[in-house]
Design a protein around this motif. Structure first.
Motif, PDB file in Angstrom:
ATOM      1  N   ALA A  34       0.769  -1.252   0.010  1.00 57.58           N
ATOM      2  CA  ALA A  34       0.197  -0.036  -0.018  1.00 57.58           C
ATOM      3  C   ALA A  34       0.827   1.319   0.033  1.00 57.58           C
ATOM      4  CB  ALA A  34      -1.097   0.098   1.145  1.00 57.58           C
ATOM      5  N   ARG A  35       1.962   1.276   0.771  1.00 58.19           N
ATOM      6  CA  ARG A  35       2.799   2.381   0.868  1.00 58.19           C
ATOM      7  C   ARG A  35       3.662   2.506  -0.516  1.00 58.19           C
ATOM      8  NH1 ARG A  35       6.719   2.863   5.619  1.00 58.19           N
ATOM      9  NH2 ARG A  35       4.933   3.343   6.853  1.00 58.19           N
ATOM     10  N   ALA A  36       3.891   1.491  -1.057  1.00 54.73           N
ATOM     11  CA  ALA A  36       4.722   1.528  -2.572  1.00 54.73           C
ATOM     12  C   ALA A  36       3.769   2.159  -3.565  1.00 54.73           C
ATOM     13  CB  ALA A  36       5.206   0.186  -2.849  1.00 54.73           C
ATOM     14  N   ALA A  37       2.388   1.703  -3.558  1.00 51.06           N
ATOM     15  CA  ALA A  37       1.615   2.179  -4.347  1.00 51.06           C
ATOM     16  C   ALA A  37       1.233   3.964  -4.166  1.00 51.06           C
ATOM     17  CB  ALA A  37       0.104   1.541  -4.367  1.00 51.06           C
ATOM     18  N   LEU A  38       1.216   4.119  -2.735  1.00 47.43           N
ATOM     19  CA  LEU A  38       0.842   5.532  -2.607  1.00 47.43           C
ATOM     20  C   LEU A  38       2.013   6.359  -3.110  1.00 47.43           C
ATOM     21  CD1 LEU A  38      -0.640   7.795  -1.221  1.00 47.43           C
ATOM     22  CD2 LEU A  38       0.492   7.166   0.705  1.00 47.43           C
ATOM     23  N   LEU A  39       3.436   5.859  -2.838  1.00 48.02           N
ATOM     24  CA  LEU A  39       4.410   6.524  -3.244  1.00 48.02           C
ATOM     25  C   LEU A  39       4.802   6.589  -4.770  1.00 48.02           C
ATOM     26  CD1 LEU A  39       7.026   5.259  -0.499  1.00 48.02           C
ATOM     27  CD2 LEU A  39       6.171   7.911  -0.836  1.00 48.02           C
ATOM     28  N   PHE A  40       4.393   5.526  -5.573  1.00 50.27           N
ATOM     29  CA  PHE A  40       4.365   5.563  -6.924  1.00 50.27           C
ATOM     30  C   PHE A  40       3.473   6.749  -7.426  1.00 50.27           C
ATOM     31  CE2 PHE A  40       3.090   4.322 -11.182  1.00 50.27           C
ATOM     32  CZ  PHE A  40       4.421   4.321 -11.724  1.00 50.27           C
ATOM     33  N   GLY A  41       2.225   6.791  -6.904  1.00 51.07           N
ATOM     34  CA  GLY A  41       1.308   8.134  -7.058  1.00 51.07           C
ATOM     35  C   GLY A  41       1.715   9.375  -6.992  1.00 51.07           C
ATOM     36  N   VAL A  42       2.826   9.319  -5.701  1.00 52.95           N
ATOM     37  CA  VAL A  42       3.487  10.740  -5.254  1.00 52.95           C
ATOM     38  C   VAL A  42       4.280  11.006  -6.177  1.00 52.95           C
ATOM     39  CG1 VAL A  42       4.695  11.726  -3.720  1.00 52.95           C
ATOM     40  CG2 VAL A  42       2.718  10.545  -3.124  1.00 52.95           C
ATOM     41  N   ALA A  43       4.993  10.155  -6.901  1.00 54.39           N
ATOM     42  CA  ALA A  43       6.250  10.389  -7.881  1.00 54.39           C
ATOM     43  C   ALA A  43       5.767  10.929  -9.092  1.00 54.39           C
ATOM     44  CB  ALA A  43       7.051   9.035  -8.236  1.00 54.39           C
ATOM     45  N   VAL A  44       4.710  10.482  -9.460  1.00 53.07           N
ATOM     46  CA  VAL A  44       3.935  10.887 -10.797  1.00 53.07           C
ATOM     47  C   VAL A  44       3.474  12.290 -10.640  1.00 53.07           C
ATOM     48  CG1 VAL A  44       1.934  10.459 -12.272  1.00 53.07           C
ATOM     49  CG2 VAL A  44       3.122   8.438 -11.548  1.00 53.07           C
ATOM     50  N   LEU A  45       2.896  12.647  -9.353  1.00 52.31           N
ATOM     51  CA  LEU A  45       2.435  14.001  -9.004  1.00 52.31           C
ATOM     52  C   LEU A  45       3.780  14.843  -8.964  1.00 52.31           C
ATOM     53  CD1 LEU A  45      -0.469  13.442  -6.551  1.00 52.31           C
ATOM     54  CD2 LEU A  45      -0.394  13.975  -9.112  1.00 52.31           C
ATOM     55  N   ALA A  46       4.746  14.345  -8.181  1.00 48.28           N
ATOM     56  CA  ALA A  46       6.097  15.259  -8.077  1.00 48.28           C
ATOM     57  C   ALA A  46       6.738  15.621  -9.253  1.00 48.28           C
ATOM     58  CB  ALA A  46       7.170  14.384  -7.292  1.00 48.28           C
ATOM     59  N   TRP A  47       6.623  14.817 -10.386  1.00 48.76           N
ATOM     60  CA  TRP A  47       7.085  15.621 -11.612  1.00 48.76           C
ATOM     61  C   TRP A  47       6.398  16.649 -12.041  1.00 48.76           C
ATOM     62  CZ3 TRP A  47      11.317  15.182 -14.122  1.00 48.76           C
ATOM     63  CH2 TRP A  47      11.251  15.826 -15.541  1.00 48.76           C
ATOM     64  N   LYS A  48       5.098  16.999 -11.790  1.00 47.73           N
ATOM     65  CA  LYS A  48       4.591  18.390 -11.870  1.00 47.73           C
ATOM     66  C   LYS A  48       4.791  19.214 -10.920  1.00 47.73           C
ATOM     67  CE  LYS A  48       1.770  21.028 -14.119  1.00 47.73           C
ATOM     68  NZ  LYS A  48       2.179  21.892 -15.297  1.00 47.73           N
ATOM     69  N   TRP A  49       4.457  18.880  -9.529  1.00 46.21           N
ATOM     70  CA  TRP A  49       4.564  19.674  -8.430  1.00 46.21           C
ATOM     71  C   TRP A  49       5.588  19.057  -7.645  1.00 46.21           C
ATOM     72  CZ3 TRP A  49      -0.399  17.824  -9.850  1.00 46.21           C
ATOM     73  CH2 TRP A  49      -1.195  18.728 -10.531  1.00 46.21           C
ATOM     74  N   VAL A  50       6.693  19.904  -7.443  1.00 47.80           N
ATOM     75  CA  VAL A  50       8.040  19.420  -6.908  1.00 47.80           C
ATOM     76  C   VAL A  50       7.592  19.393  -5.191  1.00 47.80           C
ATOM     77  CG1 VAL A  50      10.396  19.804  -5.904  1.00 47.80           C
ATOM     78  CG2 VAL A  50       9.634  20.026  -8.383  1.00 47.80           C
ATOM     79  N   MET A  51       6.989  20.238  -4.778  1.00 46.98           N
ATOM     80  CA  MET A  51       6.683  20.520  -3.309  1.00 46.98           C
ATOM     81  C   MET A  51       5.714  19.451  -2.821  1.00 46.98           C
ATOM     82  SD  MET A  51       8.371  22.621  -2.040  1.00 46.98           S
ATOM     83  CE  MET A  51       7.807  22.751  -0.571  1.00 46.98           C
ATOM     84  N   VAL A  52       4.923  18.632  -3.507  1.00 44.70           N
ATOM     85  CA  VAL A  52       4.133  17.487  -3.247  1.00 44.70           C
ATOM     86  C   VAL A  52       4.874  16.259  -2.904  1.00 44.70           C
ATOM     87  CG1 VAL A  52       2.320  15.714  -4.271  1.00 44.70           C
ATOM     88  CG2 VAL A  52       2.020  18.319  -4.658  1.00 44.70           C
ATOM     89  N   GLY A  53       5.850  16.180  -3.597  1.00 46.33           N
ATOM     90  CA  GLY A  53       6.870  14.878  -3.573  1.00 46.33           C
ATOM     91  C   GLY A  53       7.630  15.150  -2.089  1.00 46.33           C
ATOM     92  N   MET A  54       8.227  16.511  -1.970  1.00 45.92           N
ATOM     93  CA  MET A  54       8.919  16.810  -0.830  1.00 45.92           C
ATOM     94  C   MET A  54       8.108  16.705   0.243  1.00 45.92           C
ATOM     95  SD  MET A  54      11.296  19.793  -1.848  1.00 45.92           S
ATOM     96  CE  MET A  54      12.624  19.642  -3.264  1.00 45.92           C
ATOM     97  N   ALA A  55       6.925  17.181   0.288  1.00 49.35           N
ATOM     98  CA  ALA A  55       6.053  17.276   1.789  1.00 49.35           C
ATOM     99  C   ALA A  55       5.346  15.865   1.967  1.00 49.35           C
ATOM    100  CB  ALA A  55       4.801  17.987   1.297  1.00 49.35           C
ATOM    101  N   ALA A  56       5.280  14.843   0.825  1.00 48.11           N
ATOM    102  CA  ALA A  56       4.799  13.553   1.069  1.00 48.11           C
ATOM    103  C   ALA A  56       6.072  12.778   1.618  1.00 48.11           C
ATOM    104  CB  ALA A  56       4.341  12.761  -0.234  1.00 48.11           C
TER     105      ALA A  56
END
Length: 73
Positions: A34-56
């Motif tokens: 579950a954490r791996a899937a969530l992080l994969f989704g965050v990685a997709v979002l982080a390409w567009k919004w860097v702060m999303v990845g850093m905050a997550a």
């Protein structure tokens, strides 16, 4: 202005995505799908919004229960 330029750079975005994907791989190898899937989704979002990845990553590191450094002897 400088901070916005730094956070919007391709190098920063790439580094953030690679870091998040590394955390996703570690979670998957430890059996936390579950954490791996969530992080994969965050990685997709982080390409567009860097702060999303850093905050997550910050939030996940705060709540990580399987960290080897938190064990008591």
């Amino acid at each position: 202005m400088v901070l916005k330029r730094l956070l919007g750079s391709t190098a920063t975005r790439s580094l953030t995505v690679v870091s998040v994907l590394g955390n996703a791989k570690r979670a998957y190898q430890r059996g936390n799908r579950a954490r791996a899937a969530l992080l994969f989704g965050v990685a997709v979002l982080a390409w567009k919004w860097v702060m999303v990845g850093m905050a997550a990553q910050g939030v996940i590191n705060l709540f990580r229960s399987d960290d080897a450094g938190t064990s008591t002897a």
